[in-house]
Scaffold this motif. Structure first.
Motif, short mmCIF file in Angstrom:
data_model
loop_
_atom_site.label_atom_id
_atom_site.label_comp_id
_atom_site.label_asym_id
_atom_site.label_seq_id
_atom_site.Cartn_x
_atom_site.Cartn_y
_atom_site.Cartn_z
N UNK A 38 15.03 11.67 -13.82
CA UNK A 38 14.55 10.98 -15.25
C UNK A 38 14.30 9.31 -15.19
N UNK A 39 15.67 9.06 -14.86
CA UNK A 39 15.85 7.57 -14.42
C UNK A 39 14.96 6.72 -13.53
N UNK A 40 14.53 7.08 -12.62
CA UNK A 40 13.82 6.93 -11.65
C UNK A 40 12.53 6.82 -12.00
N UNK A 41 11.96 7.93 -12.81
CA UNK A 41 10.70 8.19 -13.45
C UNK A 41 10.69 6.83 -14.38
N UNK A 42 11.48 6.65 -15.08
CA UNK A 42 11.44 5.48 -16.35
C UNK A 42 11.28 4.22 -15.57
N UNK A 43 12.20 3.97 -14.35
CA UNK A 43 11.96 2.65 -13.70
C UNK A 43 10.64 2.54 -13.05
N UNK A 44 10.04 3.46 -12.40
CA UNK A 44 8.89 3.60 -12.00
C UNK A 44 7.58 3.15 -13.07
N UNK A 45 7.81 3.72 -14.14
CA UNK A 45 6.86 3.31 -15.21
C UNK A 45 7.01 1.99 -15.52
N UNK A 46 8.27 1.47 -15.86
CA UNK A 46 8.52 0.05 -16.30
C UNK A 46 7.74 -0.79 -15.11
N UNK A 47 7.98 -0.57 -13.81
CA UNK A 47 7.50 -1.29 -12.69
C UNK A 47 5.79 -1.33 -12.84
N UNK A 48 5.57 -0.35 -13.06
CA UNK A 48 4.03 -0.04 -13.09
C UNK A 48 3.37 -0.97 -14.32
N UNK A 52 1.03 -4.38 -14.20
CA UNK A 52 -0.39 -4.28 -14.85
C UNK A 52 -0.48 -5.65 -15.67
N UNK A 53 0.83 -6.03 -16.43
CA UNK A 53 0.79 -7.16 -17.06
C UNK A 53 1.15 -8.36 -16.70
N UNK A 54 1.56 -8.39 -15.16
CA UNK A 54 1.97 -9.55 -14.57
C UNK A 54 0.98 -10.88 -14.98
N UNK A 55 -0.25 -10.60 -14.37
CA UNK A 55 -1.42 -11.98 -14.47
C UNK A 55 -1.35 -12.29 -16.07
N UNK A 56 -1.16 -11.49 -17.05
CA UNK A 56 -1.21 -12.03 -18.50
C UNK A 56 0.07 -12.85 -18.72
N UNK A 57 1.04 -12.25 -18.10
CA UNK A 57 2.70 -12.74 -18.39
C UNK A 57 2.66 -14.09 -17.77
N UNK A 58 1.97 -14.39 -16.53
CA UNK A 58 1.81 -15.54 -15.81
C UNK A 58 0.77 -16.45 -16.46
N UNK A 59 -0.32 -15.98 -17.16
CA UNK A 59 -0.96 -17.06 -17.76
C UNK A 59 -0.11 -17.59 -19.18
N UNK A 60 0.52 -16.61 -19.91
CA UNK A 60 1.22 -17.17 -21.07
C UNK A 60 2.16 -18.31 -20.60
N UNK A 61 2.85 -18.24 -19.69
CA UNK A 61 3.73 -19.08 -19.01
C UNK A 61 4.94 -18.81 -20.22
#
Length: 73
Positions: A38-48, A52-61
């Motif tokens: 369950x812990x690894x599934x949660x980590x996998x979900x968070x990393x996914x 997904x949102x990394x480009x948006x986070x980079x734009x916001x700075x």
């Protein structure tokens, strides 16, 4: 007053008794069982979600905001 059983009824904040007889051992805490799947599934979900949102986070700075929270003052 029973002088032989006095030590059993002592207050944990009694400094003299703690000095003379030592502190009572702390009860050991039971180890909690961790569901690693369950812990690894949660980590996998968070990393996914992060990927997904990394480009948006980079734009916001958000780096200055994050640096402010990580400052040790």
């Amino acid at each position: 007053m029973d002088i032989f059983n006095r030590n059993r009824e002592r207050n944990p904040d009694d400094h003299f008794s703690n000095l003379m007889f030592g502190r009572e051992p702390e009860p050991e805490q039971e180890e909690s069982e961790v569901d690693y799947l369950q812990l690894m599934a949660s980590v996998e979900t968070l990393m996914g979600l992060y990927s997904q949102y990394k480009p948006t986070i980079d734009k916001i700075n958000l780096n200055p905001l994050i640096a402010k929270f990580l400052k040790k003052e």
